[in-house]
Write a protein that holds these residues in place. Structure first.
Motif, PDB file in Angstrom:
ATOM      1  N   THR A 288      22.641  11.689  -0.658  1.00  0.00           N
ATOM      2  CA  THR A 288      22.662  13.147  -0.540  1.00  0.00           C
ATOM      3  C   THR A 288      23.787  13.588   0.383  1.00  0.00           C
TER       4      THR A 288
ATOM      5  N   LEU B 265      27.133  11.970   2.078  1.00  0.00           N
ATOM      6  CA  LEU B 265      27.989  10.801   1.900  1.00  0.00           C
ATOM      7  C   LEU B 265      28.207  10.020   3.185  1.00  0.00           C
TER       8      LEU B 265
ATOM      9  N   ASN C 225      30.307   3.647  -4.902  1.00  0.00           N
ATOM     10  CA  ASN C 225      30.024   4.830  -4.073  1.00  0.00           C
ATOM     11  C   ASN C 225      29.734   4.463  -2.622  1.00  0.00           C
TER      12      ASN C 225
ATOM     13  N   GLU D 185      32.704   7.893  -7.282  1.00  0.00           N
ATOM     14  CA  GLU D 185      32.486   8.932  -8.287  1.00  0.00           C
ATOM     15  C   GLU D 185      33.254  10.206  -7.944  1.00  0.00           C
TER      16      GLU D 185
ATOM     17  N   ARG E 295      32.452  13.049  -7.119  1.00  0.00           N
ATOM     18  CA  ARG E 295      32.014  13.846  -5.979  1.00  0.00           C
ATOM     19  C   ARG E 295      32.854  13.566  -4.733  1.00  0.00           C
TER      20      ARG E 295
ATOM     21  N   LYS F 192      35.985  12.966  -4.696  1.00  0.00           N
ATOM     22  CA  LYS F 192      37.262  13.661  -4.838  1.00  0.00           C
ATOM     23  C   LYS F 192      37.177  15.089  -4.299  1.00  0.00           C
ATOM     24  N   VAL F 193      36.004  15.685  -4.439  1.00  0.00           N
ATOM     25  CA  VAL F 193      35.818  17.070  -4.017  1.00  0.00           C
ATOM     26  C   VAL F 193      35.384  17.160  -2.558  1.00  0.00           C
ATOM     27  N   GLU F 194      34.401  16.338  -2.168  1.00  0.00           N
ATOM     28  CA  GLU F 194      33.793  16.469  -0.849  1.00  0.00           C
ATOM     29  C   GLU F 194      34.407  15.571   0.214  1.00  0.00           C
TER      30      GLU F 194
END
Length: 286
Positions: free
Chosen positions: A3, A5, A93, A114, A116, A118-120
């Motif tokens: 939930t 990282l 991950n 994953e 995610r 790349k964004v967070e």
């Protein structure tokens, strides 16, 4: 996937100094565990066919060998790896933010993050592959160095949008850097795909030949004689002669516009061929 990282879910089991380590025999699963001691403690230095799921590793792992192990949603925050080998392992991950590697064997393609991330947390990808680059350069693991460099540059591209959101970059500079990265990868694989760049060179030079055939095909002299319209073969021969800086040979421009076009094409070709040379040097002479 976790939930958060940077933190394990739920209430993991804490393993401190002196506490018994979980069983790590082939086929075992170590899950939801936090190693709070400073250095790695395992039942054996060689760990084989163990799945680590949701594990927070200590700050130091040294002189260990992992074979056919799987690391899923694990945290290696600031972990220092020294004289560690990973054979046939997979990191899925896993957060390796600010991890450090010294005398480490690890296939960079075994690290899977994953979308995610790349964004967070694009900085996680930048951090781990930058650290791996230093390790591979020191160990002369050239193939791994190439793979890590490609992935490092991709994560730098993902980081552009995070920097834009934090207003560290202007929108114009962000798009410029993104376009330059996409173009460099597409044309030459960040300098590691000379065959791809050669194919693009042939296609580009052929396209310029088509333009010359249409635009200045009636203002050139072939074998010293003016022609109403040069053939496409003559236009291609002329174009490749100019762009490869070989000279005009038997075909020369006669009109003022065709001479101007030829000058600009020759200047552009010098830069393009310079890039081609740098790609060859980077790939084969690093």
């Amino acid at each position: 996937m976790l939930t958060n990282l940077f933190r394990l879910d739920g209430t993991p089991t804490t393993i401190g100094q002196g506490d018994p380590a979980p069983a790590m025999s082939p086929g075992n699963v170590v899950a939801n565990v936090v190693f709070v001691n400073e250095s790695w403690t395992a039942p054996a230095k060689k760990v084989r066919e163990v799945t680590f799921r949701g594990v927070a590793f200590p700050k130091s792992i040294s002189r260990a060998t992992f074979t056919d192990c799987s690391f899923e949603d694990c945290l290696f925050l600031g972990t220092s790896f020294s004289e560690v080998e990973f054979h046939g392992c997979a990191f899925i991950n896993c957060n390796l933010w600010k991890a450090r590697f010294e005398q480490v064997y690890l296939d960079p393609d075994s690290i899977v993050l994953e979308a995610r991330f790349k964004v967070e947390a694009a900085n996680v990808g930048v951090s781990v592959f930058q650290a791996l680059l230093a390790n591979f350069a020191e160990e002369r693991q050239d193939e791994f160095y190439m793979q890590a460099d490609i992935r490092f540059r991709r994560w730098k591209r993902y980081q552009i949008w995070a920097d834009l959101r934090r207003k560290r970059l202007t929108r114009f500079k962000a798009w410029t850097k993104w376009l330059a990265s996409i173009t460099y990868e597409g044309l030459a694989g960040f300098g590691y795909r000379p065959v791809r760049f050669f194919v693009w060179t042939v296609l580009l030079f052929t396209a310029v030949s088509c333009i010359n055939y249409k635009v200045i095909g009636d203002t050139v002299a072939v074998n010293g004689a003016s022609v109403a319209q040069a053939s496409f073969v003559d236009a291609m021969f002329y174009t490749f002669s100019v762009l490869t800086v070989l000279g005009f040979s038997s075909i020369v421009p006669t009109g003022e516009f065709s001479k101007m076009i030829t000058v600009f094409e020759a200047l552009a070709a010098i830069g393009w061929l310079g890039i081609f040379t740098s790609v060859l040097v980077k790939r084969f002479l690093r």
